[in-house]
Design a protein around this motif. Structure first.
Motif, mmCIF file in Angstrom:
data_model
loop_
_atom_site.group_PDB
_atom_site.id
_atom_site.type_symbol
_atom_site.label_atom_id
_atom_site.label_comp_id
_atom_site.label_asym_id
_atom_site.label_seq_id
_atom_site.Cartn_x
_atom_site.Cartn_y
_atom_site.Cartn_z
ATOM 1 N N GLU A 103 0.820 -1.211 0.000
ATOM 2 C CA GLU A 103 0.000 0.000 0.000
ATOM 3 C C GLU A 103 0.858 1.267 0.000
ATOM 4 O OE1 GLU A 103 0.978 -0.849 4.251
ATOM 5 O OE2 GLU A 103 0.374 -2.045 2.495
ATOM 6 N N LEU A 104 2.115 1.149 0.444
ATOM 7 C CA LEU A 104 3.000 2.311 0.474
ATOM 8 C C LEU A 104 3.711 2.556 -0.857
ATOM 9 C CD1 LEU A 104 4.742 1.779 3.950
ATOM 10 C CD2 LEU A 104 2.803 3.278 3.425
ATOM 11 N N ALA A 109 7.264 7.276 -5.490
ATOM 12 C CA ALA A 109 7.424 8.259 -6.558
ATOM 13 C C ALA A 109 6.923 9.644 -6.157
ATOM 14 C CB ALA A 109 6.683 7.790 -7.816
ATOM 15 N N GLN A 110 6.040 9.712 -5.148
ATOM 16 C CA GLN A 110 5.434 10.992 -4.763
ATOM 17 C C GLN A 110 6.233 11.744 -3.706
ATOM 18 O OE1 GLN A 110 1.496 9.955 -3.394
ATOM 19 N NE2 GLN A 110 1.039 8.782 -5.251
ATOM 20 N N ARG A 111 6.987 11.033 -2.874
ATOM 21 C CA ARG A 111 7.628 11.674 -1.720
ATOM 22 C C ARG A 111 8.707 12.662 -2.157
ATOM 23 N NH1 ARG A 111 11.971 12.243 0.789
ATOM 24 N NH2 ARG A 111 12.999 11.042 -0.866
ATOM 25 N N ARG A 112 8.728 13.797 -1.471
ATOM 26 C CA ARG A 112 9.782 14.806 -1.626
ATOM 27 C C ARG A 112 10.173 15.302 -0.232
ATOM 28 N NH1 ARG A 112 8.391 13.163 -5.931
ATOM 29 N NH2 ARG A 112 8.058 14.287 -7.885
ATOM 30 N N THR A 113 11.289 15.974 -0.131
ATOM 31 C CA THR A 113 11.675 16.633 1.109
ATOM 32 C C THR A 113 11.291 18.101 1.028
ATOM 33 O OG1 THR A 113 13.504 15.114 1.582
ATOM 34 C CG2 THR A 113 13.616 17.287 2.587
ATOM 35 N N GLU A 114 10.418 18.520 1.933
ATOM 36 C CA GLU A 114 9.891 19.887 1.943
ATOM 37 C C GLU A 114 10.691 20.741 2.923
ATOM 38 O OE1 GLU A 114 8.787 22.737 0.994
ATOM 39 O OE2 GLU A 114 6.800 21.934 0.465
ATOM 40 N N VAL A 256 7.495 5.831 7.885
ATOM 41 C CA VAL A 256 6.742 7.020 8.304
ATOM 42 C C VAL A 256 6.632 8.020 7.161
ATOM 43 C CG1 VAL A 256 6.762 9.016 9.857
ATOM 44 C CG2 VAL A 256 7.315 6.739 10.739
ATOM 45 N N LEU A 257 7.722 8.264 6.456
ATOM 46 C CA LEU A 257 7.698 9.232 5.361
ATOM 47 C C LEU A 257 6.744 8.795 4.256
ATOM 48 C CD1 LEU A 257 11.488 10.146 5.031
ATOM 49 C CD2 LEU A 257 9.690 11.437 6.188
ATOM 50 N N LEU A 258 6.764 7.521 3.912
ATOM 51 C CA LEU A 258 5.872 7.038 2.854
ATOM 52 C C LEU A 258 4.420 7.098 3.297
ATOM 53 C CD1 LEU A 258 7.892 4.006 1.418
ATOM 54 C CD2 LEU A 258 7.735 6.332 0.511
ATOM 55 N N ALA A 259 4.138 6.696 4.544
ATOM 56 C CA ALA A 259 2.765 6.746 5.040
ATOM 57 C C ALA A 259 2.265 8.187 5.113
ATOM 58 C CB ALA A 259 2.670 6.072 6.411
ATOM 59 N N ALA A 260 3.128 9.098 5.541
ATOM 60 C CA ALA A 260 2.738 10.508 5.596
ATOM 61 C C ALA A 260 2.467 11.048 4.194
ATOM 62 C CB ALA A 260 3.841 11.316 6.275
ATOM 63 N N THR A 261 3.283 10.663 3.240
ATOM 64 C CA THR A 261 3.080 11.103 1.863
ATOM 65 C C THR A 261 1.738 10.616 1.333
ATOM 66 O OG1 THR A 261 5.463 11.133 1.452
ATOM 67 C CG2 THR A 261 4.023 11.008 -0.481
ATOM 68 N N LEU A 262 1.390 9.354 1.602
ATOM 69 C CA LEU A 262 0.094 8.833 1.170
ATOM 70 C C LEU A 262 -1.057 9.607 1.793
ATOM 71 C CD1 LEU A 262 0.232 4.925 1.058
ATOM 72 C CD2 LEU A 262 0.161 6.540 -0.842
ATOM 73 N N TRP A 302 0.865 19.782 6.598
ATOM 74 C CA TRP A 302 0.214 19.973 5.304
ATOM 75 C C TRP A 302 1.011 20.967 4.469
ATOM 76 C CZ3 TRP A 302 -3.180 16.349 4.705
ATOM 77 C CH2 TRP A 302 -3.905 15.867 5.798
ATOM 78 N N PRO A 303 1.096 20.757 3.166
ATOM 79 C CA PRO A 303 1.810 21.723 2.322
ATOM 80 C C PRO A 303 1.156 23.100 2.392
ATOM 81 C CG PRO A 303 1.357 19.684 1.125
ATOM 82 C CD PRO A 303 0.571 19.619 2.396
#
Length: 324
Positions: A103-104, A109-114, A256-262, A302-303
């Motif tokens: 599911e992650l 492909a979507q995750r970035r460092t903000e 955590v990063l992937l779950a947060a991105t989703l 949130w962005p």
């Protein structure tokens, strides 16, 4: 080299790493993949005890298991399989049984460092609880830094870390090396991924001071939330501080990063407070006040409204990271 294994490793290369150094090498077999640390990409001044290197390799290891799950393959992970080779961090074999973590996969492909300011919209408690569950399944704990006093103490340890690192011989040169790569480079942090800082109070106080940022800040909704933004600060921690603990902390960071991105959140791994031994000790004793060992701080929120899309940061091509 089986195509699906090669494809999974190529997906895993999107994992975050300190200064985008990508300190890993791979050996791909018929039904398994070896992950090796790349000592040539260690940052000796920024990362004196190789914590960042191991966290980075743990993140790419978890990315690999998620990529395999996305292809329908179950991953069997053997960590630190060779006592005679400290660079051999894991062997991942394709096994039988259900593939967990699929599911992650879209988040890779979507995750970035903000590195910009985030929205004043708070992160719901249920999302934070889900992120903590992902960290626990990966072998770590996720500790929130809540309340104005704890946040002030956290800002202070980051301030101390930044001050100590800026005065360390070689640190400015090392930082510049990885933020001013040659044209066509496939690593490092490009200026297009670093936020412009308009004043000394701009953005969150815990962000590392990268030079020459070109990324425009997004619009903020004024009058809501905290005076900086409503980002949460979460500390990935482990019971011990061995090589295995650090590797598992990197895996938990990836989860955590992937779950947060989703969930639609923006994320920032913040390693500066754990790179200086005395400051890392203060993070555990004066900020968290827990017996666990802090490994990394994560900023999630949130962005910001109307923020420009974050660019891809470069990655080395697969052939350049393969071992014979």
């Amino acid at each position: 080299m089986p195509p699906f294994l090669a494809a999974a490793v190529e997906q895993a290369l999107r994992a975050p790493s300190v200064h985008n150094t990508q300190p890993w090498r791979w050996r791909v077999g018929a039904d398994s993949v070896e992950l090796h640390a790349d000592p040539d990409r260690h940052l000796p001044v920024t990362d004196p005890d190789r914590r960042d290197l191991l966290l980075s390799c743990g993140a790419v290891l978890h990315h690999l298991t998620v990529a395999l799950a996305g292809a329908g393959a179950a991953a069997v992970v053997e960590r630190l399989p060779d006592p005679e080779d400290s660079t051999h961090l894991a062997t991942v074999s394709v096994g039988r049984g259900p593939a967990t973590g699929a599911e992650l996969f879209p988040a890779i492909a979507q995750r970035r460092t903000e590195r910009r300011q985030m929205s004043h919209r708070p992160v719901p408690e249920e999302i934070l609880a889900d992120l903590a569950a992902h960290a626990a399944r990966a072998g770590a704990v996720l500790l929130p830094v809540t309340g104005p006093e704890a946040r002030a103490r956290l800002a202070e340890v980051f301030r101390q870390a930044g001050q100590l690192q800026r005065s360390a011989p070689g640190y400015p040169a090392e930082l510049r090396l990885w933020t001013h790569r040659l044209p066509g480079a496939h690593d490092g942090v490009p200026a297009a991924a670093i936020a412009q800082v308009r004043t000394h109070t701009d953005g969150a106080p815990m962000l590392r001071a990268f030079p020459d940022g070109r990324l425009r800040q997004g619009a903020q909704q004024t009058g809501h939330g905290r005076p900086d933004d409503a980002a949460e600060y979460l500390v990935v921690a482990t019971t011990g501080d061995t090589v295995l603990d650090r590797l598992r902390a990197g895996e938990a960071t990836s989860a955590v990063l992937l779950a947060a991105t989703l969930a639609g959140l923006a994320t920032t791994p913040l390693s500066q407070a754990t790179e200086v031994p005395a400051v890392r000790q203060a993070l555990g004793s004066s900020v968290l006040r827990v017996p666990e060992q802090p490994q990394l701080v994560l900023r999630v929120g949130w962005p910001a409204t109307h923020a420009d899309p974050l660019p891809f940061t470069p990655r080395r091509p697969l052939p350049t990271v393969l071992l014979a």
